[in-house]
Design an enzyme around this catalytic site. Structure first.
Site, PDB file in Angstrom:
ATOM      1  N   SER A  81       0.854  -1.192   0.000  1.00 21.78           N
ATOM      2  CA  SER A  81       0.000   0.000   0.000  1.00 21.78           C
ATOM      3  C   SER A  81       0.887   1.239   0.000  1.00 21.78           C
ATOM      4  O   SER A  81       2.063   1.168   0.341  1.00 21.78           O
ATOM      5  CB  SER A  81      -0.908   0.027   1.237  1.00 21.78           C
ATOM      6  OG  SER A  81      -1.805  -1.059   1.242  1.00 21.78           O
ATOM      7  N   SER A 122      -3.340  -3.915  -3.213  1.00 20.38           N
ATOM      8  CA  SER A 122      -2.636  -2.700  -2.806  1.00 20.38           C
ATOM      9  C   SER A 122      -3.625  -1.597  -2.448  1.00 20.38           C
ATOM     10  O   SER A 122      -4.556  -1.312  -3.192  1.00 20.38           O
ATOM     11  CB  SER A 122      -1.709  -2.223  -3.933  1.00 20.38           C
ATOM     12  OG  SER A 122      -0.887  -1.173  -3.500  1.00 20.38           O
ATOM     13  N   ASP A 176      -3.884   2.168  -2.201  1.00 15.84           N
ATOM     14  CA  ASP A 176      -3.156   3.355  -2.664  1.00 15.84           C
ATOM     15  C   ASP A 176      -4.076   4.564  -2.585  1.00 15.84           C
ATOM     16  O   ASP A 176      -5.053   4.653  -3.341  1.00 15.84           O
ATOM     17  CB  ASP A 176      -2.670   3.141  -4.097  1.00 15.84           C
ATOM     18  CG  ASP A 176      -1.960   1.800  -4.259  1.00 15.84           C
ATOM     19  OD1 ASP A 176      -1.091   1.506  -3.425  1.00 15.84           O
ATOM     20  OD2 ASP A 176      -2.292   1.059  -5.191  1.00 15.84           O
TER      21      ASP A 176
END
Length: 348
Positions: A233, A271, A273
């Protein structure tokens, strides 16, 4: 690692983009912004909190325009829904590990209650903003070891000068197979003859080993067996003193993704983000006697410079986080090498 007047990346001969950095080349080049850390390294723990104070007044009573952009939503952040609905930021920002979010929420709520006893059902509640990355590879995240006191220590430590690398919320995280961490950068530019600033701070815990692309075109890969999937992340916080509304700030936050892409990221399925941007240009009162409130706003035709600055600062901040982080051993024999050592070996 203490900050230089340039940046770890620039000290290593890596330059991102063409805009000039501010004097510190960190997010605190935006006047009023401060950053603090609480680092916890004990046994199998490699974790902590990082606090960003957007201004030095009572932020609940004097809010700032803000907007966020979710690049990929695999995350457990708090407060972003209201930020995007109302377009304001009303607490400091805390970064931590995934299982530390609740303690960060409690710390921010109690902080605002102590400063603003008028907060209640009749006067409104408070929207704490806490964002996270999973540091479970190097740290025993399941210990749920972070406390409100740790969050408060990061808030109390906030200063214009702060360390980058394996500190605070960046202590136990990884990036492109190397040791990740907290990094920052800034850019300055002119509008109407006046110098303005945009700064970024990142919690860099993303990217697949072997995918990192340096500004000079080289690919950097750690020596490890077997490529792991992209499950990290990254949190990007952008601050500027340019007067922008929440919609424009959301657009600026979205351009942080361009900085990640320049590094070789593709925002994998696992992930988280997230970009959050705020402007210190004007404070928005919690209470107002006026029904209509006048606010300045950048003309849309001039916003490209901020888009460029968002991409450049994000790219450089990630590199600063990695280069400032030494190699680290963690729980169960885990290990992340240092990008700085890789660069040194290549140059040798």
């Amino acid at each position: 690692m203490s900050l230089s007047s340039t940046s770890p990346a620039r000290d290593a001969g890596l330059t991102c983009g063409t805009l000039e950095p501010g004097p510190r080349n960190t997010i605190t080049d935006v006047a009023g912004v401060t950053v603090g850390h609480k680092t916890v390294i004990d046994g199998n723990l490699r974790t902590g909190f990082t606090a960003i104070l957007p201004h030095q007044g009572n932020i609940f009573m004097e809010k700032l325009a803000a907007g966020s952009d979710v690049i990929n939503g695999f995350g457990k952040s708090a407060g972003l829904i209201q930020v995007d609905e109302l377009g304001t930021l009303e607490t400091p920002i805390l970064l931590t590990n995934t299982f530390g979010v609740a303690e960060g929420i409690h710390a921010l709520i109690r902080r605002e209650l102590s400063e603003n006893p008028q907060i209640d059902r009749a006067k409104g509640t408070v929207n704490p903003v806490v964002m996270e990355c999973n540091d479970g590879y190097l740290s025993d995240i399941n210990a749920i070891a972070l406390t409100e006191a740790d969050a408060n220590a990061a808030l109390a430590a906030a200063s214009e000068d702060f360390d980058q690398g394996s500190v605070g919320a960046g202590t136990g995280i990884s990036c492109f197979g190397f040791k990740g961490g907290i990094g920052s950068s800034s850019r300055q530019f002119q509008l109407e003859g006046k110098i303005y600033t945009l700064g970024a701070l990142v919690q860099a815990n993303f990217g697949k080993a072997g995918d990192l692309v340096l500004p000079d075109g080289r690919r950097a890969a750690p020596n490890e067996e077997g490529a792991q999937p992209e499950r990290g992340s990254v949190i990007i916080v952008l601050a500027t003193d340019v007067p922008l509304d929440s919609r424009q700030l959301k657009r600026v936050a979205r351009r942080a993704g361009a900085g990640l892409a320049r590094l070789g990221a593709y925002y994998g399925n696992g992930s988280g983000d997230i970009g959050l941007a705020f402007s210190t240009a004007q404070r928005i009162p919690h209470l107002s006697k006026n029904s209509i409130v006048a606010r300045d706003c950048l003309h849309e035709d001039k916003i490209d410079t901020l888009f460029q600055a968002a991409a450049e600062t994000t790219q450089e901040a990630v590199l600063n986080a990695m280069i400032a982080s030494p190699a680290m051993h963690g729980k169960n024999g885990s290990f992340r090498p240092s990008l700085a050592e890789w660069l040194g070996n290549v140059q040798d």
